[in-house]
Design a protein around this motif. Structure first.
Motif, PDB file in Angstrom:
ATOM      1  N   ILE A  42       0.832  -1.205   0.000  1.00  0.00           N
ATOM      2  CA  ILE A  42       0.000   0.000   0.000  1.00  0.00           C
ATOM      3  C   ILE A  42       0.866   1.254   0.000  1.00  0.00           C
ATOM      4  N   GLY A  43       2.098   1.141   0.503  1.00  0.00           N
ATOM      5  CA  GLY A  43       3.004   2.285   0.496  1.00  0.00           C
ATOM      6  C   GLY A  43       3.424   2.716  -0.889  1.00  0.00           C
ATOM      7  N   GLN A  44       3.229   1.847  -1.874  1.00  0.00           N
ATOM      8  CA  GLN A  44       3.562   2.195  -3.251  1.00  0.00           C
ATOM      9  C   GLN A  44       2.424   2.930  -3.950  1.00  0.00           C
ATOM     10  N   ASP A  45       1.331   3.125  -3.245  1.00  0.00           N
ATOM     11  CA  ASP A  45       0.221   3.927  -3.765  1.00  0.00           C
ATOM     12  C   ASP A  45       0.173   5.227  -2.962  1.00  0.00           C
ATOM     13  N   PRO A  46       0.836   6.259  -3.427  1.00  0.00           N
ATOM     14  CA  PRO A  46       0.919   7.494  -2.631  1.00  0.00           C
ATOM     15  C   PRO A  46      -0.441   8.122  -2.361  1.00  0.00           C
ATOM     16  N   HIS A  47      -1.372   7.986  -3.303  1.00  0.00           N
ATOM     17  CA  HIS A  47      -2.696   8.571  -3.092  1.00  0.00           C
ATOM     18  C   HIS A  47      -3.438   7.867  -1.957  1.00  0.00           C
ATOM     19  N   LEU A  48      -3.281   6.544  -1.855  1.00  0.00           N
ATOM     20  CA  LEU A  48      -3.964   5.812  -0.794  1.00  0.00           C
ATOM     21  C   LEU A  48      -3.365   6.141   0.562  1.00  0.00           C
ATOM     22  N   VAL A  49      -2.039   6.184   0.666  1.00  0.00           N
ATOM     23  CA  VAL A  49      -1.405   6.516   1.948  1.00  0.00           C
ATOM     24  C   VAL A  49      -1.776   7.928   2.368  1.00  0.00           C
ATOM     25  N   ARG A  50      -1.751   8.847   1.424  1.00  0.00           N
ATOM     26  CA  ARG A  50      -2.138  10.224   1.746  1.00  0.00           C
ATOM     27  C   ARG A  50      -3.589  10.275   2.203  1.00  0.00           C
ATOM     28  N   THR A 156      -8.983   6.973  -5.054  1.00  0.00           N
ATOM     29  CA  THR A 156      -9.437   6.663  -6.410  1.00  0.00           C
ATOM     30  C   THR A 156      -9.774   7.933  -7.165  1.00  0.00           C
ATOM     31  N   ARG A 157     -10.412   8.872  -6.487  1.00  0.00           N
ATOM     32  CA  ARG A 157     -10.743  10.152  -7.138  1.00  0.00           C
ATOM     33  C   ARG A 157      -9.469  10.861  -7.588  1.00  0.00           C
ATOM     34  N   ARG A 158      -8.439  10.809  -6.776  1.00  0.00           N
ATOM     35  CA  ARG A 158      -7.178  11.451  -7.170  1.00  0.00           C
ATOM     36  C   ARG A 158      -6.564  10.760  -8.384  1.00  0.00           C
ATOM     37  N   TRP A 159      -6.618   9.435  -8.411  1.00  0.00           N
ATOM     38  CA  TRP A 159      -6.110   8.712  -9.586  1.00  0.00           C
ATOM     39  C   TRP A 159      -6.917   9.060 -10.833  1.00  0.00           C
ATOM     40  N   ILE A 160      -8.232   9.162 -10.690  1.00  0.00           N
ATOM     41  CA  ILE A 160      -9.081   9.445 -11.841  1.00  0.00           C
ATOM     42  C   ILE A 160      -8.776  10.822 -12.412  1.00  0.00           C
ATOM     43  N   PHE A 161      -8.538  11.800 -11.566  1.00  0.00           N
ATOM     44  CA  PHE A 161      -8.265  13.134 -12.084  1.00  0.00           C
ATOM     45  C   PHE A 161      -6.863  13.246 -12.670  1.00  0.00           C
ATOM     46  N   ALA A 162      -5.942  12.394 -12.227  1.00  0.00           N
ATOM     47  CA  ALA A 162      -4.649  12.320 -12.913  1.00  0.00           C
ATOM     48  C   ALA A 162      -4.849  11.785 -14.333  1.00  0.00           C
ATOM     49  N   LEU A 163      -5.720  10.785 -14.462  1.00  0.00           N
ATOM     50  CA  LEU A 163      -6.048  10.246 -15.785  1.00  0.00           C
ATOM     51  C   LEU A 163      -6.754  11.295 -16.644  1.00  0.00           C
ATOM     52  N   PRO A 366     -10.494  -4.660  -0.954  1.00  0.00           N
ATOM     53  CA  PRO A 366      -9.083  -4.472  -1.328  1.00  0.00           C
ATOM     54  C   PRO A 366      -8.787  -4.776  -2.791  1.00  0.00           C
ATOM     55  N   VAL A 367      -9.343  -5.854  -3.328  1.00  0.00           N
ATOM     56  CA  VAL A 367      -9.048  -6.154  -4.735  1.00  0.00           C
ATOM     57  C   VAL A 367      -9.783  -5.181  -5.653  1.00  0.00           C
ATOM     58  N   ILE A 368     -10.949  -4.691  -5.227  1.00  0.00           N
ATOM     59  CA  ILE A 368     -11.635  -3.655  -6.004  1.00  0.00           C
ATOM     60  C   ILE A 368     -10.760  -2.410  -6.093  1.00  0.00           C
ATOM     61  N   ALA A 369     -10.248  -1.984  -4.944  1.00  0.00           N
ATOM     62  CA  ALA A 369      -9.397  -0.793  -4.906  1.00  0.00           C
ATOM     63  C   ALA A 369      -8.133  -1.001  -5.730  1.00  0.00           C
ATOM     64  N   GLN A 370      -7.527  -2.177  -5.583  1.00  0.00           N
ATOM     65  CA  GLN A 370      -6.287  -2.449  -6.298  1.00  0.00           C
ATOM     66  C   GLN A 370      -6.491  -2.442  -7.806  1.00  0.00           C
ATOM     67  N   ALA A 376      -6.329   2.720 -13.414  1.00  0.00           N
ATOM     68  CA  ALA A 376      -6.274   4.165 -13.673  1.00  0.00           C
ATOM     69  C   ALA A 376      -4.834   4.635 -13.798  1.00  0.00           C
ATOM     70  N   ARG A 377      -3.960   4.107 -12.938  1.00  0.00           N
ATOM     71  CA  ARG A 377      -2.551   4.503 -12.989  1.00  0.00           C
ATOM     72  C   ARG A 377      -1.908   4.063 -14.304  1.00  0.00           C
ATOM     73  N   ASN A 378      -2.097   2.799 -14.675  1.00  0.00           N
ATOM     74  CA  ASN A 378      -1.490   2.301 -15.908  1.00  0.00           C
ATOM     75  C   ASN A 378      -2.013   3.027 -17.132  1.00  0.00           C
TER      76      ASN A 378
END
Length: 473
Positions: A42-50, A156-163, A366-370, A376-378
């Protein structure tokens, strides 16, 4: 070798040695042992940790205002959360992103890291839980079942707006190409057969319009994530949270994130429902499918260079073969295709995980989030590469496209209104069998005067659009 120093921690299963320099504790240790699944933490997902840090900060501030936490402990917890939200200690979030327990291990990991950093801020040692405890204090008035979904919504919202930002850049790149190619006449195709003339600019403008629509749909879907269940605690009844906590915590979280978050009108329903993720996954799949179609078009239009369509040239970015000298492949559209295929598969996973929820909680979030955030990231990265290393460098062969139009039997369609379908069909068949041009055959048959034929076949007449559609931007 001298063993590394440890500290002793305990949980309901007993005592375990934890590395003395770790900010995480015994609950995280067991989760790391139990879930060696993806190799991605989870530490590799900065948006989730934040997002986790933001949720814990909002909860702590609400608890302090309501008298659940004293100011000394609350201020230390808030300070730790601010540091983590700013990028500190992400390497201490070591639990695998896919885990059993509906996200409990992620919440525990966050509680322990925040608690131990808060203890340091207070001048105490890590593991001094008698003074400041991960669950008693950091997790006060909370449950995994409201913390984790709320954090996932925000991340997820942060990832979506990056996309969205990258899709807008790609849209603008296609729109610029539409302007550049606005006077390049070519044959349009339906079912891979010559249809009627159009411009290459019109073809590229279509891609810009498609992307505009997708950006709008993503923004709409992301708004569903603004409704959160923070304050629901275990099943939505708010057990162990003081009166007024839910509304206050959500208000503080809205202020921290800058998002207009609102509390779900029915927290019991919100705690078990993952419909927002199912909907968003469907929209993300829509975007991926349409982008993949565009990339299919780019590969087909650039096929050749001499034995294919060869209507556009993609910028060469690497050698295409270990055996065929000079071969260059459309590798950028190909990689976007593959990311799109992943997202289609992700949508199946998310659908199954949503369906598998039972009673008051979905244990498979968890798998939904992942799958959502990874997709979205890829796709964000793939779209950026498509823009910068492909679309902006596309060129065309104007003379080739014009010659194909002039030699196409598709021109017969433009003559239907003047010479009739039967006559146009006869001309088209003769052109196909003899190789003669439609224009020459029409003139030879005396069906139209040269001036009338020239007017009918002028490129601007063959490819004209209503004025409201002329600007691809």
């Amino acid at each position: 070798m001298t063993p590394s120093p440890t500290r002793l921690e305990h949980d309901l299963l007993g005592e375990r040695d934890v590395p003395a320099d770790a900010y995480w504790g015994v609950h995280t240790l067991r989760a790391v042992e139990n879930f060696p699944i993806t190799g991605r933490t989870i530490g590799q997902d900065p948006h989730l940790v934040r997002a986790l840090a933001d949720v814990k900060r909002a909860a702590t501030e609400a608890n302090a205002d309501l008298g659940v936490l004293d100011r000394e402990r609350a201020d230390a917890i808030v300070a730790a959360c601010r540091e983590i939200a700013g990028g500190a200690l992400h390497e201490q979030f070591v639990v695998d992103v896919v885990q059993g327990g509906a996200g409990t291990s992620t919440n525990m990991n966050a509680n322990e890291v925040i608690a131990n950093r808060a203890l340091e801020i207070l001048g105490r040692g890590r593991g001094d839980y008698a003074f400041l405890h991960p669950n008693t204090h950091v997790n006060a008035s909370q449950s995994t079942n409201d913390v984790y979904p709320t954090a996932v919504n925000i991340a997820t919202r942060r990832w979506i707006f990056a996309l969205v930002a990258e899709l807008e850049r790609l849209r603008d790149a296609f729109a610029a190409k539409a302007v550049e190619f606005r006077d390049v006449v070519k044959m349009g195709r339906t079912q891979l057969q010559d249809a009627v003339p159009m411009t290459l600019g019109q073809e590229f403008a279509t891609y810009a319009v498609m992307l505009t629509e997708d950006v709008d749909r993503l923004r709409e879907s992301a708004d569903l994530l603004l409704e959160v269940n923070l304050g629901a605690t275990a099943v939505g009844t708010g057990l162990n949270a003081p009166v007024g906590y839910a509304a206050l915590a959500v208000a503080k979280l809205a202020e921290i994130t800058g998002y207009p978050l609102v509390s779900s009108p029915d927290l019991v329903e919100a705690t078990q429902d993952v419909g927002q993720f199912v909907h968003l996954s469907g929209v993300l799949k829509r975007v991926a499918v349409k982008l993949s179609k565009v990339c299919n078009d780019l590969r087909l239009l650039s096929s050749g260079p001499r034995a294919g369509l060869g209507e556009i040239k993609l910028p060469p970015v690497q050698a295409g073969s270990s055996i065929m000298p000079g071969k260059v492949n459309p590798v950028i559209p190909e990689v976007v295709n593959q990311v799109a295929f992943q997202i289609v598969g992700n949508d199946v996973t998310i659908s199954m995980a949503a369906e598998a929820g039972q009673l008051q909680l979905n244990a498979f979030e968890p798998v939904i989030a992942q799958r959502l955030t990874e997709g979205a990231r890829n796709l964000t990265h793939a779209v950026a590469v498509l823009t910068d290393r492909c679309v902006v460098g596309i060129t065309t062969d104007r003379a080739l496209l014009r010659a194909r139009v002039e030699n196409s039997i598709g021109l017969a369609t433009a003559l239907n209104p003047r010479i009739g379908y039967e006559a146009a069909t006869r001309i088209a068949l003769e052109a196909a069998h003899t190789g003669a041009s439609v224009a020459d055959l029409v003139l030879a048959s005396g069906l139209l005067a040269p001036e009338e034929l020239e007017e009918l076949l002028r490129p601007e007449n063959l490819t004209s659009l209503p004025s409201s559609q002329e600007n691809p931007r």
